[in-house]
Design a protein around this motif. Sequence first.
Motif, PDB file in Angstrom:
ATOM      1  N   ALA B  52       2.429   4.625   5.163  1.00  9.93           N
ATOM      2  CA  ALA B  52       1.526   5.719   4.889  1.00  9.93           C
ATOM      3  C   ALA B  52       2.573   6.850   4.252  1.00  9.93           C
ATOM      4  CB  ALA B  52       0.909   6.080   6.164  1.00  9.93           C
ATOM      5  N   ALA B  53       3.626   7.079   5.095  1.00  8.14           N
ATOM      6  CA  ALA B  53       4.612   8.117   4.525  1.00  8.14           C
ATOM      7  C   ALA B  53       5.077   7.937   3.276  1.00  8.14           C
ATOM      8  CB  ALA B  53       5.777   8.185   5.745  1.00  8.14           C
ATOM      9  N   LEU B  55       3.412   6.504   0.889  1.00  9.31           N
ATOM     10  CA  LEU B  55       2.601   6.441  -0.213  1.00  9.31           C
ATOM     11  C   LEU B  55       2.146   7.887  -0.155  1.00  9.31           C
ATOM     12  CD1 LEU B  55       0.531   3.235   0.243  1.00  9.31           C
ATOM     13  CD2 LEU B  55       1.960   3.806  -1.690  1.00  9.31           C
ATOM     14  N   THR B  56       2.298   8.669   0.842  1.00  9.85           N
ATOM     15  CA  THR B  56       1.635  10.068   0.795  1.00  9.85           C
ATOM     16  C   THR B  56       2.776  10.781   0.141  1.00  9.85           C
ATOM     17  OG1 THR B  56       0.883   9.921   3.179  1.00  9.85           O
ATOM     18  CG2 THR B  56       1.289  11.992   2.511  1.00  9.85           C
ATOM     19  N   GLY B  59       1.927  10.520  -3.539  1.00  6.15           N
ATOM     20  CA  GLY B  59       0.879  11.418  -3.876  1.00  6.15           C
ATOM     21  C   GLY B  59       1.280  12.784  -3.829  1.00  6.15           C
TER      22      GLY B  59
END
Lengths: 113, 257
Positions: B52-53, B55-56, B59
Motif C-alpha cells: 500500500a505504501a 502504491l500510495t 498515486g
Amino acid sequence: MAHNATDHTQPTGEIQKPVTGWIWKTFFVLVGITALEFAVTFIMDPSTFRNSILIILTIFKAFFIVAEFMHLKHETKGLIWTIMIPMALLIWLMVALITEGSAIGEAIFSAFK
Amino acid sequence: MSTTSTTQTLPTNASIERPRSGTWDGGNEPFKASYGKLMMWFFLLSDAFTFAAFLTTYGLMRHRHLAYTGDHKDFVFSSAYWPIPDHVFNSFPGLHGVDLPLAFVALMTMILIFSSVTMVLAVEAGHRMDKADVQKWLLWTLLFGATFLSCQAWEWSHFIHGTDAGTKMLDGTIFYGANLQMNQYGPVLFADLFFFITGFHGTHVFSGLVLLTYCFIATTNGTFEKRGHYEMVEKVGLYWHFVDLVWVFVFTFFYLV
C-alpha cells in the motif's frame, strides 16, 4: 475439470470426491470482472469517473479473492475485523497522500503564476 | 493452587478448583484458526502495508506531476507529463511493432488468477488428504507461477531496452528504454516506481515459488500425510492468493487508471 480424483487406495481410508463448484464460480467472477475492467478502460475516456469505476471493480475482485480463495468469509468475526480495520485505514492514507501530491504539484507548477 | 492465602478473601472453593477456561486463558484458539495460519494472516497484513505504501507513493507522485491533457491518439512520450500506460505497455512477445495496448499484461493477469485457482484446488485436495491431487495442483500452480515470472522478465527487458524510436531527451540526445536515472517514457519516477513496484511483487512471486516447491517435495515425501494434515499447503496458499491480490491492485493502479 477437477474430477479425476485418484483411484489408488490409501491406508487412511477412502478419499472423498472433490467439491470444486464454488472455486470455478469464483474464477469466472474474477475473469468477468477483469474483462469488464478492460472494456471500461478502452471504451471510456480517462476521467475521475472512469477511474472510480475501475477502483470499485478492483475492490470487488479483491473481495472475491480474500473472501473465497483466502477463506476469510468463513473465519470468525474477530479475525475478519482484525484484518479489515487496518486495511480500511489504508484508504485514508491513500486519499490523504494523493491530495498531498496534487498540492505539491500545484505548488511546483503554479506557485509563481 | 490449593494453598490458602491469609491476605485476601477467597472465592468459594468451587471456583478455585475449576480451571480458567475463558477465551483468552490459553489452550484454545480464540479465532478458531491455528497459530501458524493466524501468524500468516498477520504477516500478510504487514506485507499489505508495504505494498500500500508503494502504491500510495505512485498515486502521490502521479498527482505531483502534470497529466497529459491532449488527445489520446496524439500522445508522445515526454518528461513534462506522466505517461499514459496504454502507450507504454503496448507490446507483445513475438509481435514486434504491433500496437497492442495492455494485451500482454492482460495475459499475465489471467495466468496469475489461474494459478490462484489451481492453488485453491491444491488446498481443497489437502482437506481430503488426497496426496496425488495435492501434487498435481501444486505442480500446475508452480507452472503458472513460473510462467508469470517469465512474462514479467520479458516485460522488464522490453521496458529497459525501449522502443525502436526512442525519445529525444532535453539535452538533444535520443534515449532508448529506461533505468533508474533516465527513461524515455516520462518523468524519472515513473520508471523507478515501475521497477520497485513490479520488482517487489515479482520477488514475492519468486518466494511463493520457493515455498510451493518445498510444499511439493514435502507432499511427495509424505511429510504432510504423516503429520495428518496439509495445513502447510493452506498457509502457503494464503500467501500465494495474497500475491495474486496484490497484482489485482498493481494492475489497476499501474496499468489501467
